[in-house]
Design a protein around this motif. Sequence first.
Motif, short mmCIF file in Angstrom:
data_model
loop_
_atom_site.label_atom_id
_atom_site.label_comp_id
_atom_site.label_asym_id
_atom_site.label_seq_id
_atom_site.Cartn_x
_atom_site.Cartn_y
_atom_site.Cartn_z
N UNK A 1764 -10.41 -1.55 -56.28
CA UNK A 1764 -9.52 -1.90 -55.16
C UNK A 1764 -10.40 -2.30 -53.98
N UNK A 1765 -10.16 -3.48 -53.50
CA UNK A 1765 -10.99 -3.97 -52.39
C UNK A 1765 -10.05 -4.17 -51.21
N UNK A 1766 -10.32 -3.47 -50.11
CA UNK A 1766 -9.50 -3.70 -48.91
C UNK A 1766 -10.32 -4.53 -47.94
N UNK A 1767 -9.78 -5.68 -47.56
CA UNK A 1767 -10.45 -6.49 -46.54
C UNK A 1767 -9.83 -6.07 -45.21
N UNK A 1768 -10.63 -5.39 -44.40
CA UNK A 1768 -10.08 -4.92 -43.11
C UNK A 1768 -10.17 -6.05 -42.09
N UNK A 1769 -11.39 -6.44 -41.79
CA UNK A 1769 -11.55 -7.43 -40.71
C UNK A 1769 -12.67 -8.39 -41.06
N UNK A 1770 -12.67 -9.50 -40.31
CA UNK A 1770 -13.87 -10.35 -40.36
C UNK A 1770 -14.31 -10.53 -38.92
N UNK A 1771 -15.57 -10.98 -38.79
CA UNK A 1771 -16.08 -11.22 -37.44
C UNK A 1771 -17.09 -12.35 -37.50
N UNK A 1772 -17.23 -13.02 -36.38
CA UNK A 1772 -18.24 -14.07 -36.23
C UNK A 1772 -18.16 -15.12 -37.32
N UNK A 1773 -16.93 -15.38 -37.82
CA UNK A 1773 -16.80 -16.44 -38.81
C UNK A 1773 -16.96 -17.77 -38.08
N UNK A 1774 -17.71 -18.71 -38.66
CA UNK A 1774 -17.94 -19.95 -37.92
C UNK A 1774 -16.62 -20.71 -37.78
N UNK A 1775 -16.51 -21.44 -36.68
CA UNK A 1775 -15.25 -22.11 -36.35
C UNK A 1775 -15.35 -23.55 -36.83
N UNK A 1776 -14.33 -23.98 -37.57
CA UNK A 1776 -14.39 -25.30 -38.21
C UNK A 1776 -13.56 -26.33 -37.45
N UNK A 1777 -12.32 -25.96 -37.02
CA UNK A 1777 -11.37 -26.97 -36.51
C UNK A 1777 -11.50 -27.17 -35.01
N UNK A 1778 -11.18 -28.38 -34.55
CA UNK A 1778 -11.13 -28.65 -33.12
C UNK A 1778 -9.67 -28.72 -32.70
N UNK A 1779 -9.39 -28.13 -31.56
CA UNK A 1779 -8.02 -28.17 -31.05
C UNK A 1779 -7.67 -29.57 -30.54
N UNK A 1780 -6.38 -30.01 -30.74
CA UNK A 1780 -6.00 -31.37 -30.28
C UNK A 1780 -6.09 -31.50 -28.78
N UNK A 1781 -5.55 -30.52 -28.11
CA UNK A 1781 -5.38 -30.70 -26.67
C UNK A 1781 -6.60 -30.23 -25.90
N UNK A 1782 -7.11 -29.04 -26.31
CA UNK A 1782 -8.14 -28.49 -25.44
C UNK A 1782 -9.54 -28.74 -25.98
N UNK A 1783 -9.65 -29.33 -27.22
CA UNK A 1783 -11.00 -29.50 -27.80
C UNK A 1783 -11.61 -28.17 -28.19
N UNK A 1784 -10.78 -27.13 -28.21
CA UNK A 1784 -11.23 -25.79 -28.55
C UNK A 1784 -11.66 -25.71 -30.00
N UNK A 1785 -12.70 -24.93 -30.30
CA UNK A 1785 -13.07 -24.66 -31.70
C UNK A 1785 -12.26 -23.45 -32.16
N UNK A 1786 -11.72 -23.54 -33.37
CA UNK A 1786 -11.03 -22.35 -33.87
C UNK A 1786 -11.06 -22.42 -35.40
N UNK A 1787 -10.61 -21.35 -36.05
CA UNK A 1787 -10.53 -21.36 -37.52
C UNK A 1787 -9.29 -20.64 -37.95
N UNK A 1788 -8.72 -21.13 -39.06
CA UNK A 1788 -7.61 -20.39 -39.67
C UNK A 1788 -8.19 -19.65 -40.87
N UNK A 1789 -8.55 -18.41 -40.66
CA UNK A 1789 -9.37 -17.71 -41.64
C UNK A 1789 -8.54 -17.06 -42.74
N UNK A 1790 -9.00 -17.21 -43.99
CA UNK A 1790 -8.51 -16.27 -45.00
C UNK A 1790 -9.67 -15.92 -45.94
#
Length: 2026
Positions: A1764-1790
């Motif tokens: 049984x593997x429980x994935x609690x959290x992630x951290x410092x995952x690199x950000x891939x996507x750029x936001x349309x409006x703000x140019x923000x870097x973000x990621x939709x992590x799974x």
Amino acid sequence: MMALMVHLKTVAHLRGRGDRIAKVTFRGLPFYSRIAENCEEVANFNETFRWPIASRLDGNEMLEIQVYNYSKVFSNRLVGTFCMVLQKVAEEGHLELTDTLIDDNNTSIKTSVTIEIRYQPMDGTVGMWSDGEFLDVPDDRDGMFAFETDSLLSGQSHGSGTSPGRSLQGSIPTFRKAGRGVFSAMKLGKIKSSKDDHKKGDEPAVLDMEDLDRKAMRLAGTLDPDTISLASVTAVTTNVSNKRSKPDIKMEPSSGRPVDYQISITVIEARQLIGLNMDPVVCVEIGDDKKYTSMKESTNCPYYNEYFVFDFHVPPDVMFDKIIKLSVIHSKNLLRSGTLVGTFKMDVGTVYSQPEHQFYHKWAILSDPDDITAGCKGYIKCDIAVVGKGDNIKTPHKANETDEDDIEGNLLLPEGIPAERQWARFYVKIYRAEGLPKMNTSIMANVKKAFIGENRDLVDPYVQVQFAGQKGKTSVQKSSYEPIWNEQVIFTELFPPLCKRLKVQIRDSDKVNDVAIGTHFIDLRKISNDGDKGFLPTLGPAWVNMYGSTRQYTLMDEHQDLNEGLGEGVSFRARLLVSVAVEILDTTSPEIISSTEVQVESVSNISESATGKIDEFFLFGSFLEATMIDRKIGDKPISFEITIGNYGNQIDGVSKPSLSKKRKKDGESEEEESELIQNSSEDEADEDSDLVSVSSTPLMKPVITDRNYFHLPYFEKKPCVYIKSWWQDQRRRLYNSNMMDKIADKLEEGLNDVQEIIKTEKAFPERRLRGVLEELSVGCSRFVTLANKDVNQAGRTKLDRERLKSCMREMDSMGQQAKQIRTQVKKNTVKDKLKLVQNFLQRLRFLADEPQHSIPDVFIWMMSNNKRIAYARVPSKDILYSIVDEETGKDCGKVKAVFLKLPGKKGFGHAGWTVQAKLELYLWLGLNKQRKDFLTGLPNGFEELKATKTGPGLQSVPPVSLVYNMKQVFQLRAHMYQARSLFAADSSGLSDPFARVFFSTHSQVTEVLSETLCPTWDQLLVFDDVELFGEASELRDDPPIIVVEIYDQDTVGKAEFIGRTFAKPTIKMCDEHYGPPRFPPQLEYYQIYRGNCTAGELLAAFELLQIGQGGRADLPPLEGPTDSERGPILPVPLGIRPVLSRYRIEVLFWGLRDLKRINLAQVDRPRVDIECAGRGVQSALIQNYKKNPNFSTLVKWFEVDLPENELLHPPLNIRVVDCRAFGRYILVGSHAVSSLRRFIYSTPDKNSNNWATAAKLMNGYMVLTNGGSQPRSSPSLSSRTFSRPAGDIIVNMDSEPGVRKMDTVVKLDAMSDAVVKVDMTEEESDKKKKKKKKKGGVEEEDETDERVLDWWSKYFASIETLKETLRAQEAAQAEAEEREDLEIAAEAADIKPDDLLLKGSKMKEKTKEKKSAKDKKKGLAADGSEKRPVKTKVDELVVYNKELETEYGNFEDWLHTFNLYRGKAGDDDEHALDDDRIVGRFKGSLCMYKLPLSEEITREAGFDPNMGMFQSIPHNDPINVLVRVYVVRATELHPADINGKADPYIVIKLGKSEVKDKENYISKQLNPVFGKSFDIEATFPMESMLTVSVYDWDLVGTDDLIGETKIDLENRFYSKFRVTCGISSNYSLHGYNVWRDPMKPSQILAKLCKEGKIDGPHYGPGGKVKVANRIFTGSTEIEDENGLKKQTEEHLALAVLNHWEEIPRVGCKLVPEHVETRPLLNPDKPGIEQGRIEMWVDMFPMDMPAPGPAIDISPRKPKRYELRVIIWNTDEVILEDDDYFTGEKSSDIFVRGWLKGQQEDKQDTDVHYHSLTGEGNFNWRFVFPFDYLMAEEKIVISKKESMFSWDETEYKIPPRLTLQVWDADHFSADDFLGAIELDLNRFPRGAKTAKQCSIDMIRNEQELPTISIFKQKRVKGWWPFVARDENDEMELTGKVEAELHLLTAEEAEKSPVGLGRNEPDPLEKPNRPDTSLMWFLGPLKSIRYFIWHNYRWLILKALGLILLLLMLGLFLYSIPGYLVKKMLGA
């Protein structure tokens, strides 16, 4: 003694001041003058140099004086050289002169030298070298020391301790009459005479000699062993004088024949593949065959474990040049070919040259062929093995997995190749070619010529170069016999390359198909050197010669293979000027071309002189005899043609103008050359210009010799041929090769002697080996002095210089090593040292092979009817002349017996063995200017006949024939005694042999003896009036050879050839006495060859007696035929035939087995006939073979007269006949026992009678009897039987009654008089506890419970032990070497090794530590025992990694098995097809002894006279036995299905019963674990051959046999090693180690004691038992199932059984509980292993109590687990996507995870949308159920391979959990961000916090402590995600906090959980920030979040600042008022 003296007076007209030194060189031996210090104009040396010389001074020998400016610091600078030819000195003996020096550029300078030369002829003093480098060597001819500088390698062995100048004249005549042994030294005597021995008196030849310290011994009349050359191998191969050179006995060219090869490759896994999330496939390619593994999805460390097998049937050369290519391809599928990740290439030859012909578990480095700047593209772990016929591959036992994960330490590279290979360019420059043959018919050309008038060359050549699987071609040069290309082909390949050969081929371009004209291979090992002082591959520019088929053009060339480079070329095809260079690339430089495609570019022309100055060569040949001409050709006239290159080729050479062109090309040098000629002798130049070559002998009609052969009547007139040719003068290369070859020949001959001495057990092989090493070191130092001549000749290439340096280094070190090894040669180390010296031989042969050819080889063709019939090829270096003797070719100026053979494939097989013609041929090749020596080597007594041509000065024209006016008449007596082990030529498996003896032009035959392979002809053949031409004295030293051919007489058709051998006769001149030591000659063995294989041995003697004036009356008389029955056949006379004495041979007849049908009828009433030397005995008749194939009467005997000398014993023949009705007998099969020695019974000595039999049984345990009364009196025992391995127990015992009080127990000390104390209780188990190795989960800490252990625990523990034993053996080997050094040191100090043993306490300690490793078969390595954790003690068994019988001498301790053969022997390889000829087996034994036998034996109690020596042998009545076969598993099976897998199942056959386990087949598995036992009832002797086969199950069609193994159960059953049921190490009543035998240990012991008539066993108090006079101890308690303790004697009895080999007289090692590993063989692929099977067999007689049930060894079922593997959290995952409006870097992590393989069980978390920090919160649970095998650390999965699969396949994969982090995208594909793979058995502990988690956890995985989830059960922590960036570096792409929890299936059932966050036991929802909702729903919120998120620090700082400022403002604002208040005190 002759000497040359040079008095060097002054050197004048020097320039400048300085120190001068002069170097004077003559015959390659330089002397240096003293240094003339500080002189100006004139240097006064005034020194005399003296050279003692052995041969007359030759008129064209040179004296060279070089003057140097001397410098202490820098190297000396050459001022000039003075060379002079000593012609005048030779004539006048004295000369004074002053002459100028010449400088480097051959121009004369002012400096002059003044010298005086004296030539001092014979004056009788002994010559002495002034530089002490060489010892004096007695010359063989005349008692004085001859010192020819060049004879050191020619033939004498050198004294090792002569005092300089001591003359041996006095002693020489004495030891000339040394006694002679069986193996005569005379006819082989290695006697060389000095160059002009024919000038000296007719002195008898002298045996050469070795160390002078043994001269005295020699004088005493015994023969010194070091000088005797022995039987067979060396019989003719040694020379007597140097007028003849030795013939080559092996005839058939072996290279071009196709052979079977099997290459097996296992692709295990790949790691570190470059690329993200790829789907890799591995492609394995060999030559043109490709195979692919399955595809593994989205991983860059795929695990395959797939096995591929490639079968080939090609010649070895073709096989070894094939390239093995492994490539990894990314996302290949049906439609697309995929992209290449990287490849690895290696040729098959490299794998074959590895130890065991394999790489095992090694990592191949992948590189990208299209981009050489990129680094490593990943690694593939694989096994590669190449198996030829008869090789068996031993699988190394797997070391523990962790070692193999060290990739760098286990790279797939041969020893000595660096791991980091660099890219390099290989430049192959092709300049031009010459002498090409026609490759087109001339019809078209003639038509063209008629029409257009152009005359064109009929060939369109181009050159193709192949290397490392790539090809490059030059352009095509149309119509040119002498094409000029000037192009280079460039390959780019890693260096050092793993491909050994470059193939350069000239091809003819043709519209239809291009054909090869000639091929040349360049071996990179020969043109480079990888040492510290080595050099990169370099070659040329040099001419290489190409050979192939004959030159006439035919449309279908039958010998086209020869042009492709297969087999030995039969004609010169062309020569090509090439050069090779290698440049290591600097891949960092920007302008580099990154692809590895082959490039072709043009290069500039090179000058003519770059390859050397062209010189005129002269080749002379004389045919002294042409005999044995095949009768097919005998009816037409015959001539012989000699060619060198295209010179002398009259039929199909090439148009001549090119040659004159060639001479005119060097216009400028032409003048000088003619000038030189003029100077040398006027008349020679005139007639030389029109000297026409005569290249063939006149036609002549052959004359009949006998039914098979003809000869040419060249009686006194011998035809000659001579050819002038022009070649680049590169003799230096050949000279160096010749020197090395001569050293090698001498070494080989010496080694053959040593082996023969060992084989025939003569005394002192070590002395002979020391002599050989002495010769080698002298030869090496001689090479270094000679090769060091300053050669500045034109055309010296870089390779010449480098090669010379490296050869000199090698030879120098070889000489040093030889000296060193010489000091270490001892009686007991001879064999090891012999192996070392054999490496020297290979090394020498390798060095001697010159890669840059110069002069092409010489071909001799026999022509009939203008067609070429048969040829011989003589390498030009072998006949090249030099004034320095060592440099001369070995056949130059000597008469050589040359056998002509058919060209190409015609020469394979039978045609190749029959001689087409035998020539006695004299050849000489040298520079035209050295021509005057060309006749010196011919036998004397001839006159020259010139061509009929008149004119002045014809005396130097070569003769066209020689007329001999001296002839001698001889009588040859050939004493043909017997032959043995002949080849079976008839279908009955026997032959009807007769021998045909050829000598000169005569031949005679012996009588035919029918139906035997061991004929004893006992016949004397007399050849009367044999005329030989030449001087008597020379003939005496150098008779022609005798050829003996053995044939099989057939009733119809002509006799069939069996084999041939050569011999040299012993000669008696008419003035010599016929008497000892040389006469009568001794019989000797000669090896008979058939092609390259041996076909038996001939025992014979040959003498050649000169008939003088008195006619035959003077010869020793011949007795008439004594045997009236044999008619006029003369027997071998008494002095020569061996001395006989009476022997009795007892035969034990046991039974016959497996007789096959004869002529379709079954054998029903067989009988065995035994025959030896004409006497014999017949067995009783077996009345009904089917019912009982055993004999009723067991022992019979017969008496026979046999030679005293064991080596001359005739073979014993065993024949089986079937008695049919009407008194007909039919031969079923036969067997010849070639050596009876192993059956000789020797009586036991009185003082060591216990050891009579023990000696044979003690498996190499050394036995010392008390007080040193070692059984020396019986040398056979002391020298042979007790070789003592280091560290074994010395068992002491004595038979004197005084020492019978040995009842006290002494502690076991290896050196003490030991009573063996065996205590298996505490110490042993402690030891084991310590040594137990941590292996998988065999016994976990929590598994101490007995119930958990099963048979497999025992098995795996034992495999560990086996590995450790192997390691311990290596350690022991190292120790043995150390011991040897000790002995050598001791010998220097003159202590006997025995004393050393008893004194050296150090040794004692050592031996104590290593208590007999062999003894307990447990040899647990002592290494690192402390570090290991204490493990549970597991009882072990013994795992043998071979068949049980090899460990125990085939169980032939008293019952031997003789295979019966019938049918013709196969000719493939030596014994390839012998298995097919076996028609049955005879079981029995032999015992022979001399009569009368001593009394005591027969008087022993219970002696049964009927049984003779075979006392106490069980009865052979039929017996019923229960056979229980346990099959554990099979490994590495040969795939049987198309998919590269097999579906194996077991079939067991025994007699009529067959057990098929077909329904339990194991799907798609090559390493199946069967774990089964089978019970079969059998009746011995009818059913005694057990066959265990592995079949492949097929759904459709019949099942195929994969392989089978056969076990002879009967020999096992009756063996005294007690193989019926292995003895386990411990006795227990229950559990996994339960006792399997129905008899308890105490019963077995009692039975053994009774049978062996031994006192005992007596059980005493305190756990002791006494057997014979040994005491053993052990525990006396045992636990039953209920845990109650009981008293028992079983442990004690078992202790004795486990040490039974220590019991005197009857002791032997009893077979322990074991598993044996047997190879599986398939009759269709003989000799090639098809896999191995691990199994064992138990046998229980049915008349005894029945055994218990079989042990359960069924395979462990994998245990069901849930992870049984429980994935609690992630951290410092690199950000891939750029936001349309703000140019923000973000990621939709799974996060995605899987355990088994992506498709089956991948699980994904939900998506954490819009993480702006790389933080993700999941609280998500993955659940992975899996089946796990603890012992193997593998997960077991069963799945269908494809939708078409019939059933599921079981896979085993390592337990690796993969977690990946992804970025989810709605519309495009998800992006992969990073991953981590955790091996559940060893993975790094997770970090406590995200901060502490870093990439180092992966980078330094090796160093960090690891944990196993199977032990920890629950782990939580942070782990890093990584991916590779563009530059291939690992980078951190995120961190995950996970928890791993492992449960067994039962536990999981009790506490179920839900997937994800579902019930039961749900996880709470993660607390995610709101922004993770779509941001446009709450713009303000979002803005707040954005601003806060991005500027929070800034905002906080600003707030803080504002607060501070406010405070400050308030402070400032309020302070005045406050102050005022204070001041006013308000």
